[in-house]
Design a protein around this motif. Sequence first.
Motif, PDB file in Angstrom:
ATOM      1  N   PRO A  29       0.896  -1.215  -0.011  1.00 49.62           N
ATOM      2  CA  PRO A  29       0.178   0.072   0.049  1.00 49.62           C
ATOM      3  C   PRO A  29       0.989   1.234   0.075  1.00 49.62           C
ATOM      4  O   PRO A  29       1.570   1.332   1.015  1.00 49.62           O
ATOM      5  N   PRO A  30       0.766   2.380  -1.184  1.00 51.06           N
ATOM      6  CA  PRO A  30       1.562   3.177  -1.142  1.00 51.06           C
ATOM      7  C   PRO A  30       1.219   4.467  -0.272  1.00 51.06           C
ATOM      8  O   PRO A  30      -0.052   4.471   0.124  1.00 51.06           O
ATOM      9  N   ASP A  31       1.835   5.393   0.046  1.00 49.69           N
ATOM     10  CA  ASP A  31       1.636   6.467   0.764  1.00 49.69           C
ATOM     11  C   ASP A  31       1.056   7.582  -0.155  1.00 49.69           C
ATOM     12  O   ASP A  31       0.291   8.266   0.252  1.00 49.69           O
ATOM     13  N   THR A  32       1.321   7.450  -1.373  1.00 50.29           N
ATOM     14  CA  THR A  32       0.647   8.202  -2.362  1.00 50.29           C
ATOM     15  C   THR A  32       0.041   7.449  -3.551  1.00 50.29           C
ATOM     16  O   THR A  32       0.219   6.278  -3.690  1.00 50.29           O
ATOM     17  N   ALA A  33      -0.326   8.094  -4.618  1.00 52.64           N
ATOM     18  CA  ALA A  33      -1.140   7.266  -5.536  1.00 52.64           C
ATOM     19  C   ALA A  33      -0.177   7.124  -6.491  1.00 52.64           C
ATOM     20  O   ALA A  33      -0.242   6.469  -7.672  1.00 52.64           O
ATOM     21  N   GLY A  34       0.931   7.974  -6.566  1.00 46.30           N
ATOM     22  CA  GLY A  34       2.273   7.674  -7.450  1.00 46.30           C
ATOM     23  C   GLY A  34       3.155   8.595  -7.606  1.00 46.30           C
ATOM     24  O   GLY A  34       3.138   9.648  -6.705  1.00 46.30           O
ATOM     25  N   GLY A  35       3.630   8.868  -8.592  1.00 40.82           N
ATOM     26  CA  GLY A  35       4.933   9.706  -8.714  1.00 40.82           C
ATOM     27  C   GLY A  35       5.779   9.598  -9.855  1.00 40.82           C
ATOM     28  O   GLY A  35       5.788   8.669 -10.880  1.00 40.82           O
ATOM     29  N   LEU A  36       6.777  10.500 -10.081  1.00 40.00           N
ATOM     30  CA  LEU A  36       7.765  10.545 -11.085  1.00 40.00           C
ATOM     31  C   LEU A  36       9.278   9.905 -10.667  1.00 40.00           C
ATOM     32  O   LEU A  36       9.494   9.835  -9.504  1.00 40.00           O
ATOM     33  N   CYS A  37       9.478   9.245 -11.596  1.00 40.84           N
ATOM     34  CA  CYS A  37      10.818   8.551 -11.571  1.00 40.84           C
ATOM     35  C   CYS A  37      11.551   8.960 -12.715  1.00 40.84           C
ATOM     36  O   CYS A  37      11.049   9.156 -13.647  1.00 40.84           O
ATOM     37  N   ILE A  38      12.829   8.966 -12.639  1.00 43.63           N
ATOM     38  CA  ILE A  38      13.659   8.917 -13.621  1.00 43.63           C
ATOM     39  C   ILE A  38      14.570   7.586 -13.920  1.00 43.63           C
ATOM     40  O   ILE A  38      15.352   7.106 -13.104  1.00 43.63           O
ATOM     41  N   MET A  39      14.430   6.931 -15.120  1.00 42.78           N
ATOM     42  CA  MET A  39      14.786   5.829 -15.277  1.00 42.78           C
ATOM     43  C   MET A  39      15.579   5.938 -16.666  1.00 42.78           C
ATOM     44  O   MET A  39      14.967   5.961 -17.762  1.00 42.78           O
ATOM     45  N   LYS A  40      17.021   5.566 -16.502  1.00 45.89           N
ATOM     46  CA  LYS A  40      17.693   5.566 -17.655  1.00 45.89           C
ATOM     47  C   LYS A  40      17.781   6.769 -18.490  1.00 45.89           C
ATOM     48  O   LYS A  40      17.416   7.308 -19.749  1.00 45.89           O
ATOM     49  N   GLY A  41      17.257   8.138 -17.532  1.00 43.56           N
ATOM     50  CA  GLY A  41      17.323   9.406 -18.315  1.00 43.56           C
ATOM     51  C   GLY A  41      16.209   9.541 -18.716  1.00 43.56           C
ATOM     52  O   GLY A  41      15.934  10.797 -19.269  1.00 43.56           O
ATOM     53  N   SER A  42      15.205   8.819 -18.682  1.00 42.65           N
ATOM     54  CA  SER A  42      13.659   8.991 -19.156  1.00 42.65           C
ATOM     55  C   SER A  42      12.903   9.294 -18.141  1.00 42.65           C
ATOM     56  O   SER A  42      13.061   8.665 -17.036  1.00 42.65           O
ATOM     57  N   ARG A  43      11.971  10.009 -17.988  1.00 43.23           N
ATOM     58  CA  ARG A  43      10.944  10.607 -17.187  1.00 43.23           C
ATOM     59  C   ARG A  43       9.757   9.518 -17.184  1.00 43.23           C
ATOM     60  O   ARG A  43       9.098   9.274 -18.501  1.00 43.23           O
ATOM     61  N   LEU A  44       9.569   8.894 -16.227  1.00 50.91           N
ATOM     62  CA  LEU A  44       8.297   7.930 -16.032  1.00 50.91           C
ATOM     63  C   LEU A  44       7.573   8.295 -14.907  1.00 50.91           C
ATOM     64  O   LEU A  44       8.085   8.550 -13.769  1.00 50.91           O
ATOM     65  N   VAL A  45       5.871   8.408 -15.190  1.00 52.57           N
ATOM     66  CA  VAL A  45       5.174   8.521 -13.741  1.00 52.57           C
ATOM     67  C   VAL A  45       4.394   7.076 -13.549  1.00 52.57           C
ATOM     68  O   VAL A  45       4.049   6.414 -14.640  1.00 52.57           O
TER      69      VAL A  45
END
Length: 72
Positions: A29-45
């Motif tokens: 169970p997360p504290d938030t509904a999601g968020g931003l990640c940086i994977m191999k220089g690309s932005r992913l939500v």
Amino acid sequence: MGTDPVFDELIRHLRQAGVEIRVEPFKNPPDTAGGLCIMKGSRLVLLHSGATKPEQTRALLEVVEAIGLDAL
């Protein structure tokens, strides 16, 4: 993706800015509904599929705040 016009508009703008968006179940169970990640220089939500649409929309707004309106 859904029937919430604000959510849909945020998704559209973020994708046009080159941000990949995935809606997936989170194992813990997360504290938030999601968020931003940086994977191999690309932005992913990552958005938790178990979160409500308003919770997911809030997470998207936080991503917009983090990357800045100029990026959109």
